[in-house]
Enzyme design. Structure first.
Site, short mmCIF file in Angstrom:
data_model
loop_
_atom_site.label_atom_id
_atom_site.label_comp_id
_atom_site.label_asym_id
_atom_site.label_seq_id
_atom_site.Cartn_x
_atom_site.Cartn_y
_atom_site.Cartn_z
N SER A 151 0.84 -1.20 0.00
CA SER A 151 0.00 0.00 0.00
C SER A 151 0.88 1.24 0.00
O SER A 151 1.96 1.25 0.59
CB SER A 151 -0.88 0.01 1.25
N TYR A 164 -0.57 -0.63 9.99
CA TYR A 164 -0.80 -1.01 8.59
C TYR A 164 0.41 -0.61 7.71
O TYR A 164 0.87 -1.40 6.87
CB TYR A 164 -2.08 -0.31 8.12
N LYS A 168 2.70 -3.16 5.67
CA LYS A 168 2.72 -3.12 4.21
C LYS A 168 4.14 -2.88 3.67
O LYS A 168 4.48 -3.37 2.60
CB LYS A 168 1.75 -2.04 3.70
#
Ligand SMILES: NC(=O)c1ccc[n+]([C@@H]2O[C@H](COP(=O)([O-])OP(=O)(O)OC[C@H]3O[C@@H](n4cnc5c(N)ncnc54)[C@H](O)[C@@H]3O)[C@@H](O)[C@H]2O)c1
Length: 303
Positions: A151, A164, A168
């Site tokens: 991401s 996150y 990622k």
């Protein structure tokens, strides 16, 4: 001959969103597909066998081959069962797509250990577990393709996503390591950073007219637009493509950069902290990155 004819693919998190379109596109390209999904909420809570089976049934109804799997990627034993389900159902595994994901957004200073662990477990640990479970098969058949979802929250940055973003960016390191370690076995590993209108970004507040207009534009980033790149990367057409990071946003495809030295300074007598401040910094500062978020870098409307 279809691009993935005779191939067997595992797609995790394929009960909805981007993963569902991957499963449908892989099947349409001729692959037999393990549609894996625990059917959780966007926060990773709850379980529902429905979504995975629904997508598998959709593929079979269209004349394709698919089975559903409801094991979690976030545990070593169950991740092994996901890969085993491909081997048991279709005799082998050729493609692994690490797509399953959850969000537990919170500003770093408020993030709990539980929120950190839950996201790392599904994204980073889950990607390792499923990839590692498939590795012996890839090694012995001397072929295989991994596609991992990263991401721009990790590649560039975003607010409230320390768990996150770390996971990622960790996946990028994992993918590169797999590409290096398994090149000798003709195994490839690449990352895709998608932009897509799924339930994951569907929670953006739309109170003002500006927000409503922005969200309408985001809706043009259809989940199905990511699938062609995944099919390509999984196919023999991508035989010399490995260790790369791509991004897809509606009709745009990007090749993303990877870290390399930007600028160096050398001082024969060595450095002191004071000399770094007076001499090194003026040289290096010109190359500093601003504290940008993904939306500052991808600052134009999706095309
Ligand atoms: N949508 C975007 O713009 C965007 C942007 C960047 C990255 N991504 C990544 O793309 C991937 C797909 O996201 P999406 O937008 O389609 O979201 P989504 O929430 O629609 O899909 C994720 C799926 O993963 C499943 N899942 C969650 N935990 C699981 C587990 N432990 N085991 C198996 N399945 C599990 C969920 O049930 C869900 O169906 C994710 O890895 C996400 O981080 C999406």
């Amino acid at each position: 001959m279809k691009l993935l004819e005779g191939k067997v693919a595992v797609v995790t998190g394929a009960g909805g969103g981007i993963g569902r379109d991957f499963a449908l596109a892989f099947a349409a390209a001729g692959a037999a597909v393990v549609v894996n999904d625990i059917g959780a909420s966007v926060h990773g809570e709850g379980r529902d066998a429905g979504p995975a089976e629904k997508v598998a049934a959709e593929i079979r109804a269209a004349g394709g081959e698919a089975v559903s799997s409801t094991d979690s990627v976030a545990d070593w034993e169950s991740a092994n069962r996901i890969v085993k389900s491909a081997v048991d159902s279709f005799g082998k595994v050729d493609i692994v797509v690490n797509n399953a994901g959850i969000l537990r957004d919170r500003f770093f200073f408020n993030m709990s250990v539980e929120e950190w662990r839950a996201v790392i477990d599904v994204h980073l640990n889950g990607s390792f577990y499923v990839a590692r479970a498939a590795a012996p098969y890839f090694k012995s058949q001397q072929s295989g393709a991994y596609v991992h979802m990263t991401s721009t929250s990790g590649l560039v940055g975003n607010l409230g996503q320390a768990n996150y973003s770390a996971a990622k960016l960790g996946i990028v390191g994992l993918s590169k390591s797999i590409a290096l370690d398994m090149q000798r076995y003709n195994v490839r590993s690449n990352c895709i950073a998608p932009f897509a209108w799924s339930r994951m970004i569907g929670s953006i507040p739309t109170e003002t007219d500006d927000q409503k207009a922005r969200v309408e534009k985001l809706k043009s980033m259809e989940t199905a637009k990511i699938a062609p790149l995944a099919v390509f990367l999984a196919s023999e057409k991508a035989f010399d493509v490995t260790g790369q990071i791509f991004a897809v946003r509606a009709n745009e495809i990007f090749l993303m950069s990877q870290n390399r030295p930007l600028r160096s300074v050398h001082r024969a007598e060595g450095w002191t902290a004071e000399a770094i401040a007076s001499h090194a910094l003026p040289a290096l500062r010109a190359h500093f990155y601003p504290l940008e978020r993904s939306q500052d870098v991808f600052s134009w409307d999706p095309l």
